[in-house]
Write an enzyme that holds these catalytic residues in place. Structure first.
Site, PDB file in Angstrom:
ATOM      1  N   ARG A 102      41.671 -41.163  92.070  1.00  0.00           N
ATOM      2  CA  ARG A 102      42.727 -40.917  91.089  1.00  0.00           C
ATOM      3  C   ARG A 102      42.539 -39.527  90.495  1.00  0.00           C
ATOM      4  NH1 ARG A 102      42.697 -41.854  85.126  1.00  0.00           N
ATOM      5  NH2 ARG A 102      44.856 -41.612  84.442  1.00  0.00           N
ATOM      6  N   HIS A 146      48.212 -35.443  82.573  1.00  0.00           N
ATOM      7  CA  HIS A 146      46.997 -35.918  81.916  1.00  0.00           C
ATOM      8  C   HIS A 146      46.740 -35.039  80.688  1.00  0.00           C
ATOM      9  CE1 HIS A 146      43.134 -38.289  82.625  1.00  0.00           C
ATOM     10  NE2 HIS A 146      42.834 -37.538  81.564  1.00  0.00           N
ATOM     11  N   GLU A 192      47.208 -41.998  78.912  1.00  0.00           N
ATOM     12  CA  GLU A 192      46.827 -42.261  77.519  1.00  0.00           C
ATOM     13  C   GLU A 192      47.750 -41.629  76.481  1.00  0.00           C
ATOM     14  OE1 GLU A 192      42.784 -41.193  76.781  1.00  0.00           O
ATOM     15  OE2 GLU A 192      41.958 -42.843  77.940  1.00  0.00           O
ATOM     16  N   ASN A 333      42.729 -47.556  80.672  1.00  0.00           N
ATOM     17  CA  ASN A 333      41.429 -46.927  80.509  1.00  0.00           C
ATOM     18  C   ASN A 333      40.661 -47.719  79.463  1.00  0.00           C
ATOM     19  OD1 ASN A 333      42.533 -45.025  82.200  1.00  0.00           O
ATOM     20  ND2 ASN A 333      42.738 -43.439  80.647  1.00  0.00           N
ATOM     21  N   TYR A 335      36.851 -48.494  77.647  1.00  0.00           N
ATOM     22  CA  TYR A 335      35.457 -48.150  77.436  1.00  0.00           C
ATOM     23  C   TYR A 335      34.779 -49.005  76.371  1.00  0.00           C
ATOM     24  CZ  TYR A 335      36.542 -43.831  79.994  1.00  0.00           C
ATOM     25  OH  TYR A 335      36.928 -42.928  80.947  1.00  0.00           O
ATOM     26  N   GLU A 401      40.209 -45.972  84.300  1.00  0.00           N
ATOM     27  CA  GLU A 401      38.972 -45.348  83.828  1.00  0.00           C
ATOM     28  C   GLU A 401      38.086 -46.415  83.210  1.00  0.00           C
ATOM     29  OE1 GLU A 401      39.437 -42.046  81.171  1.00  0.00           O
ATOM     30  OE2 GLU A 401      41.103 -41.179  82.314  1.00  0.00           O
TER      31      GLU A 401
END
Length: 512
Positions: A102, A146, A192, A333, A335, A401
């Site tokens: 990606r 991005h 995002e 994404n 985390y 991500e």
């Protein structure tokens, strides 16, 4: 090589043995995932390519943001030099065993003025990269934007706070679909936007650095009360316009898919009190439903409209129909898992920004500030995926991500990253077994890149990039070894010991 080894304090020819205990009770391998499930890794154009002024590329808002030294004095003029080293990196991808890669396209490299003539050098670079991936059996998954909006459009009319951006973004996407769509099947419009809007238009710590004068950052321009809502609205309309273009003119011929990416968190009430439980739902509304609710239901969450009032732009009936259902998949994404605490007093402010509208505090679970490492809480991703299934009709999902943050020059023996990947990939499998329609997993990042929160202070890469080497040589970390072993079918014991005793993978890389 010797210099890099001494900097990292690591003997690369030692025997690696990882004692890894994580919270699950079975053995899993990639063969346990559904047929067609995709495993890959990610980067983005600004963070990876470098060559900032070469071959016709013009500045993006991130170039202008970093050059005053806002990121610990660092910039991405060279970054990982992917513009020149893409062939070498694709070979590493193939050696590692990636199904997919990606990456994003630099709008200001492809169309330097944001609109108008295509830069043939930029076009050639992306064609070469895509062709190299295809030759090596690696799927290209492409993000159109991005965060690196051409500075020319920001200067001309304010970028995302102006509806003119819809026309220019759609024209840019049209070029990408036309030139690359015969080989690219997975398109993401924006990465995002929920973080981009809050960081760039509310708090002002990210480009384009717009916020109210009363903000702690004292931005020179902007309005934190209104502009985040304006920018998000235009982003959704632009995404819908691009999705409509793709579905109308390209999808039947190219047989691809289009979606939007969001930064996602699993929110947990700090206490079991009603006020913290309600605040947790409010956190979901403002971070995820702000975008997902229009995409699925055609309008913003009622809780947001009630709080923001006239500051939140309304959808016309036509716009609502355009936005609703304008995706084939959602990229996420992920985390962190965070505690939520109610903070009702912020609603008493006369001039509120979006953060005040949220009326909550977000608190990290235990975080190791000395090492930069994120807490490993894989149950958060599992629960988030299951929530997504229930809340939005179980759409196709790609984890775009997911990865562990460490200090950049800590060690090639990146045990925390191995443990993190092992745990979170296992949690994705658990969610799939519970019915989640997750179809792919990409770790961030393939190589160390310029990080958008702290430049070169931290890293997430499977491969270390030696910034002191003029050639920016790549060195595999232990996580690259682990991921490669997993991708090639080795079973992983999620409740015991993983032994990585064979260093031939690592040694082979140093012969390139």
């Amino acid at each position: 090589m010797e210099a890099a080894k001494s900097v990292l304090g690591l003997s690369l020819f030692s025997i690696f043995q990882l004692n890894l205990v994580v919270s699950a009770a079975d053995i899993y391998s990639r063969n346990d995932f559904p047929p067609g499930f995709v495993f890959g890794a990610s980067t983005s154009a600004f963070q990876y390519e470098g060559a900032a002024t070469e071959d016709g590329r013009t500045p993006s808002i991130w170039d202008n943001f970093t050059h005053p030294g806002n990121m610990h004095g660092a910039n991405a003029d060279i970054a990982s030099d992917g513009y020149h080293k893409y062939k070498e990196d694709v070979q590493l991808m193939a050696h590692t065993g990636l199904d997919a890669y990606r990456f994003s396209i630099s709008w200001s490299r492809l169309i330097p003025n944001g609109r108008g003539p295509v830069n043939m050098k930029g076009l050639q670079y992306y064609n070469n990269l895509i062709n190299e991936l295809i030759r090596n059996g690696i799927q290209p998954h492409v993000t159109l934007l991005h965060a690196d909006l051409p500075q020319a459009l920001e200067d001309e009319y304010g970028g995302w706070i102006n509806r003119k951006i819809l026309r220019d973004f759609t024209a840019y996407a049209d070029v990408c679909f036309r030139e690359f769509g015969d080989r690219v099947l997975h398109w993401t419009t924006l990465n995002e936007p929920n973080v981009f809007v809050l960081g760039g238009y509310d708090i002002g710590f990210l480009p384009p650095q717009r916020c109210s004068a009363s903000s702690p950052l004292n931005c020179s321009k902007g309005n934190s009360s209104t502009e985040p809502y304006m920018a998000a609205h235009n982003i959704l309309l632009a995404h819908a316009a691009v999705a409509k273009l793709y579905k109308k003119q390209y999808q039947d011929k190219q047989h691809g898919f289009i979606g939007l990416n969001l930064c996602s968190y699993w929110f947990v009430p700090l206490t079991n009190t009603t006020k913290d439980v309600i605040a947790t739902q409010r956190a979901n509304d403002f971070y995820i439903d702000w975008y997902m609710h229009p995409l699925v239901y055609g309008d913003y969450p009622s809780s947001m409209k009630k709080v923001a009032g006239s500051r939140m732009p309304p959808f016309s009936n036509y716009e609502s129909k355009q936005v609703k259902g304008s995706f084939d998949f959602i990229g996420l994404n992920f985390y962190l898992t965070m505690y939520v605490k109610d903070y009702p007093s912020s609603l008493e402010m006369e001039h509120r920004d979006v953060l005040a509208d949220m009326a909550l505090e977000l608190l990290l679970f235990q975080y190791n500030a000395s090492t930069f490492e994120y807490p490993i809480l894989p149950w958060g991703l599992k629960r988030f995926l299951e929530h997504f299934k229930e809340a939005y009709g179980n759409p196709p999902i790609y984890i775009h991500e997911n990865g562990q943050r460490t200090r950049r020059n800590s060690s090639l023996e990146d045990w925390p990253r191995v443990e993190y990947l092992n745990a979170y990939i296992g949690s994705v499998l658990d969610a799939i077994r519970n019915g989640s329609n997750t179809r792919g997993y990409f770790t961030w990042s393939f190589v160390d890149v310029f990080e958008m929160l702290d430049g070169y202070e931290s890293s997430y890469g499977l491969y270390y990039v030696d910034m002191d080497d003029p050639d920016l040589r790549r060195y595999p970390k232990l996580s690259a070894k682990w991921y490669s072993e997993f991708l090639k079918g080795k079973s992983m014991d999620r409740n015991g010991v993983i032994q990585l005793n064979d260093t031939s993978f690592l040694d082979a890389q140093f012969t390139h």
